[in-house]
Design an enzyme around this catalytic site. Sequence first.
Site, PDB file in Angstrom:
ATOM      1  N   ASP A 151       0.747  -0.997  -0.193  1.00  0.00           N
ATOM      2  CA  ASP A 151      -0.087   0.101  -0.042  1.00  0.00           C
ATOM      3  C   ASP A 151       0.889   1.396  -0.185  1.00  0.00           C
ATOM      4  O   ASP A 151       2.168   1.424   0.165  1.00  0.00           O
ATOM      5  CB  ASP A 151      -1.124   0.104   1.189  1.00  0.00           C
ATOM      6  N   HIS A 179      -2.840   3.269  -4.601  1.00  0.00           N
ATOM      7  CA  HIS A 179      -2.127   2.850  -3.513  1.00  0.00           C
ATOM      8  C   HIS A 179      -0.796   2.314  -3.524  1.00  0.00           C
ATOM      9  O   HIS A 179      -0.563   1.225  -3.113  1.00  0.00           O
ATOM     10  CB  HIS A 179      -3.155   1.800  -2.627  1.00  0.00           C
ATOM     11  N   GLU A 194      -9.887   2.785  -5.218  1.00  0.00           N
ATOM     12  CA  GLU A 194      -9.251   4.314  -5.098  1.00  0.00           C
ATOM     13  C   GLU A 194      -8.164   4.925  -5.878  1.00  0.00           C
ATOM     14  O   GLU A 194      -6.949   5.052  -5.206  1.00  0.00           O
ATOM     15  CB  GLU A 194      -9.092   4.132  -3.441  1.00  0.00           C
TER      16      GLU A 194
HETATM   17  C1  ACM Z   1     -11.071  -0.574   0.336  1.00  0.00           C
HETATM   18  O1  ACM Z   1     -11.533  -0.405   1.571  1.00  0.00           O
HETATM   19  N1  ACM Z   1     -10.600   0.791  -0.168  1.00  0.00           N
HETATM   20  C2  ACM Z   1     -11.068  -1.449  -0.549  1.00  0.00           C
END
Ligand code: ACM
Length: 748
Positions: free
Chosen positions: A182, A255, A318
């Site tokens: 991440d 991420h 995201e």
């Molecule tokens: C997430 O909670 N962004 C998958």
Amino acid sequence: MKNLLFAIVISISAVSIYAQTNILPTPSFVEYSEGQFVLEGNALTIKSGTFTREQLRVLETHFNTQGIQIKETDSNPVVTFFQSKVVLPEAYGIDVGDNIRISYSAAMGQFYGMVSLLQLIDHSEENVLILPKIKIEDAPQFEWRGLHMDVSRHFYTVEEVKDFIETMAMYKFNTFHWHLTDDQGWRIEIKQYPKLTEIGGYRDSTVIGHYTDTPRQYEHKKYGGFYTQEEIKEVVAFAAELHINVVPEIEMPGHSRAALAAYPELSCTGEFQNVPGLWGVFDDIYCSKEESIEFLQNVLDEVLELFPSEFIHIGGDEAPKTRWNDCSKCKNVMEQNELHDSHELQSYFIKRMDQYLTERGRKLIGWDEILEGGLSPNAAVMSWRGEAGGIEAAKQGHSVVMSPTSYCYFDYYQSSHESEPLAIGGFLPLEKVYEFNPIPADLTKEDAKFISGGQANVWTEYIPTYDQLEYMVYPRALALMQSLWCQKKPEYSEFLKVYLDFHESYLEEREVNRAASIHIPELKIERAHDGVAYSWWGLDPNEEFVLGDSYNHTLGGIFYIKNGESVQFDRGNGYHSLMLEYNGDQQITYNLHESDILGAETEMNPAPHKKYNHNASLNLVDGILGTERWKGDQWLGFNKPNVEMIIDLDTITSIDFFTIGFLNQNGSWIYLPDSMKVSVSDDRIEWTKVKEVAIEGDEIVNRIELQLNTTGQYVKVEVIPMEKIPEGRGGAGSTPWTFIDEIQIFTK
Ligand code: ACM
Ligand code: ZN
């Protein structure tokens, strides 16, 4: 897995006494006969060589924790195993008569049989083990029963990861989703790209407190770590012995700041940026150019060597398209592949990975954003932003794992009490988890076949230690498992009883930390004549609490109050600092702020949003003021403009002073309103404006105080929010949230 074929034929003449056992998840079929199986001593014998060394070690440890020995023998064991070809691999049967028989068809069922057996044994008398005479037949409803662990935001050791997996196995979870990469840290050794862990594995600071706090403060200390490939192999092999599949997640295209810190040339701008110490969603993501795709596919090559899992998780959530929209290389990719926008570009990116994995005999799974711009043909979807993504994917015939935030996000608070450790937000008490159904209500039977199961996600921004991680997971994981295992789960109250009777102490003896949130008595506030009435509701209906009023002695100092009994607080009777003692020595303090409108009839228009509507209008006049750390029940939240509230003072009254509280937490899209107006009326027809003020403040909680010096029976408060969240802020262009709590009015 709905139509179970059991090899064992049930004897219909057996007397069914009651069908409750201590086993969690609750077995599909339980039938008691009269009598008990009593074994002298504390040892159960099994045939040697029945389990692998590691399985035996784990089973021995868990039985030992309960004071039960497992001994291997070659002659006449107490527990015998029968292998049948008919039952499903995870199914098992237990038959306790004059001996103990466990039937199964595959190693997994055999292991689950032992796990359930452990929970059946009464070992409370010294040197004797007692079991009911019982027949159990059991098999899971869903094949994907998962827990996820984010090791990027905070890092947990190999031993901790293995311990987590071991507890999962004892509750029949079969999927461990390991979130290995991440923004804040890359945690898996990749030999071709050593800088991923050398540079990407460490950040030089970590934000302190909640990331929406202002001003932000950082702890400037190097933080990080990673797992070597040898360690990963060890974890995967350990999990496999306990019948748990490890699904690795390599996040892309978003991420990815940790990877980009190591290899900035993979981003759109090529500029170096550090591994961030702040949580959130970042604009810099992998560029969609061929070099980045090749890099990720090389990473996947090593991942595939380490993880035998059929499914490989590639994230996909995201990923802002800000950089892609400005990048000539990304524009080139779009042109060459005739893509119309950046959503199609994301879809192209994911399809490249899907194809790569498919060619290697694996399957891609990703968060529900991978649906945007068209889903790759073989991909499976993990639905997290509610159920819609899962429904859409199932309708398109893709395999789906349900993990909606509303039931499955174990980084949310589990009670509203101040003793809960700081969490990201949200409110997910045990009872709510219990309501989870992986099959969305409006899915047809045909489409429901594509739901392979569910899982809870444990994001760890606010979970710095393994101890706290367990606290967030247990007991909620047991409630979740009921929805994943049971064909028909019992009532919540029955589950709770079994948890309290057996599993709470079982977890304690196994040194698994747990939240005791369900033991905190729940405060109920109701309107009462000329005030409010408070009552506390604990789990034990016979419990007596001690209630002390350490500030205002109108209650008479310290006294006992029964579970559910109420105490009344009258308007104008001053401030109370209430101390409630429960469970012998646990204490909670409540601050009850006086006002001359405690419990007054109050109307709101529009109604608050259903997520932030605890106790409706009474919340505004209940004596408890909204605070900075809120857990879903203190503030009323509105996301429509111009909130109007009317308070009835019963008779025409001389009004002196007025206060109202607003929350200002911009990271959560909650803003102070622009302005507010206060008017009064004697008849609710003719209104006189008394004050109109602009609202300003730098605090997270802002209380506005107004001297009114007026008279009236009705007070109307109109709150005018700012029209749109300003540019450059999270949620720019949307209507901001307005969070209001507690209106106080003081009369003369
Ligand atoms: C997430 O909670 N962004 C998958
Ligand atoms: Zn680019």
